[in-house]
Design a protein around this motif. Sequence first.
Motif, PDB file in Angstrom:
ATOM      1  N   HIS A  29     -11.348   2.814-100.469  1.00  0.00           N
ATOM      2  CA  HIS A  29     -10.991   3.019-101.872  1.00  0.00           C
ATOM      3  C   HIS A  29     -10.225   4.334-101.961  1.00  0.00           C
ATOM      4  CE1 HIS A  29     -14.729   0.696-101.924  1.00  0.00           C
ATOM      5  NE2 HIS A  29     -14.334   0.189-103.080  1.00  0.00           N
ATOM      6  N   TYR A  30      -9.294   4.410-102.890  1.00  0.00           N
ATOM      7  CA  TYR A  30      -8.580   5.661-103.121  1.00  0.00           C
ATOM      8  C   TYR A  30      -8.866   6.104-104.545  1.00  0.00           C
ATOM      9  CZ  TYR A  30      -4.982   9.181-103.383  1.00  0.00           C
ATOM     10  OH  TYR A  30      -4.322  10.378-103.547  1.00  0.00           O
ATOM     11  N   LEU A  31      -9.475   7.290-104.682  1.00  0.00           N
ATOM     12  CA  LEU A  31      -9.778   7.837-106.009  1.00  0.00           C
ATOM     13  C   LEU A  31      -8.539   8.512-106.576  1.00  0.00           C
ATOM     14  CD1 LEU A  31     -13.232   9.553-105.410  1.00  0.00           C
ATOM     15  CD2 LEU A  31     -12.781   7.496-106.737  1.00  0.00           C
ATOM     16  N   SER A  32      -8.262   8.237-107.835  1.00  0.00           N
ATOM     17  CA  SER A  32      -7.103   8.837-108.474  1.00  0.00           C
ATOM     18  C   SER A  32      -7.339   8.923-109.976  1.00  0.00           C
ATOM     19  CB  SER A  32      -5.853   7.996-108.201  1.00  0.00           C
ATOM     20  OG  SER A  32      -4.704   8.609-108.731  1.00  0.00           O
ATOM     21  N   LYS A  74      -2.528  -1.507 -99.114  1.00  0.00           N
ATOM     22  CA  LYS A  74      -3.297  -2.411 -99.991  1.00  0.00           C
ATOM     23  C   LYS A  74      -4.736  -1.935-100.192  1.00  0.00           C
ATOM     24  CE  LYS A  74      -0.405  -6.423 -99.054  1.00  0.00           C
ATOM     25  NZ  LYS A  74       0.711  -5.877 -99.693  1.00  0.00           N
ATOM     26  N   ILE A  75      -4.867  -0.624-100.357  1.00  0.00           N
ATOM     27  CA  ILE A  75      -6.167   0.002-100.627  1.00  0.00           C
ATOM     28  C   ILE A  75      -6.335   0.057-102.138  1.00  0.00           C
ATOM     29  CG2 ILE A  75      -7.489   2.149-100.447  1.00  0.00           C
ATOM     30  CD1 ILE A  75      -5.864   2.674 -97.833  1.00  0.00           C
ATOM     31  N   PRO A  76      -7.470  -0.405-102.662  1.00  0.00           N
ATOM     32  CA  PRO A  76      -7.687  -0.344-104.114  1.00  0.00           C
ATOM     33  C   PRO A  76      -7.655   1.103-104.612  1.00  0.00           C
ATOM     34  CG  PRO A  76      -9.453  -1.579-103.017  1.00  0.00           C
ATOM     35  CD  PRO A  76      -8.601  -0.981-101.951  1.00  0.00           C
ATOM     36  N   ILE A  77      -6.898   1.329-105.665  1.00  0.00           N
ATOM     37  CA  ILE A  77      -6.814   2.652-106.292  1.00  0.00           C
ATOM     38  C   ILE A  77      -7.716   2.597-107.517  1.00  0.00           C
ATOM     39  CG2 ILE A  77      -5.279   4.346-107.357  1.00  0.00           C
ATOM     40  CD1 ILE A  77      -2.987   2.968-105.697  1.00  0.00           C
TER      41      ILE A  77
END
Length: 117
Positions: A32-35, A54-57
């Motif tokens: 997961h990528y935190l933003s 294609k990493i979920p943001i």
Amino acid sequence: INAEYMGKKDLSKLIKDCGGTLSYILTKQTTHYLSNIETFIDKTNNIKKAREYKIPIITYKYIEDCINQNTLLQFNDYLISDENVKKEEELFELIKRNVSFSSLVFEKKKKKKKKKT
């Protein structure tokens, strides 16, 4: 808890205490990528890389809610995408217009209430 404004050390400890790991290096193994929306809109290199891999943001709210509910939640409701950002921008514009309209209506009503002499 406001995960978005926590320091890296505190956020890392919080996630680790819940069984997760926090990395500041984005790789294909990142889950997961935190933003936040501002960073997403700016299309930083990490945002571009997360999309390429294609990493979920997801928003920081995901971390907060997982901790508050003491469980690993589904992340679909926390995804940041072009579509979600567009909807949020449209909602913001609508709210902005309604506030302006409400202020205008209030001003007109206020002016009508003149004292009779």
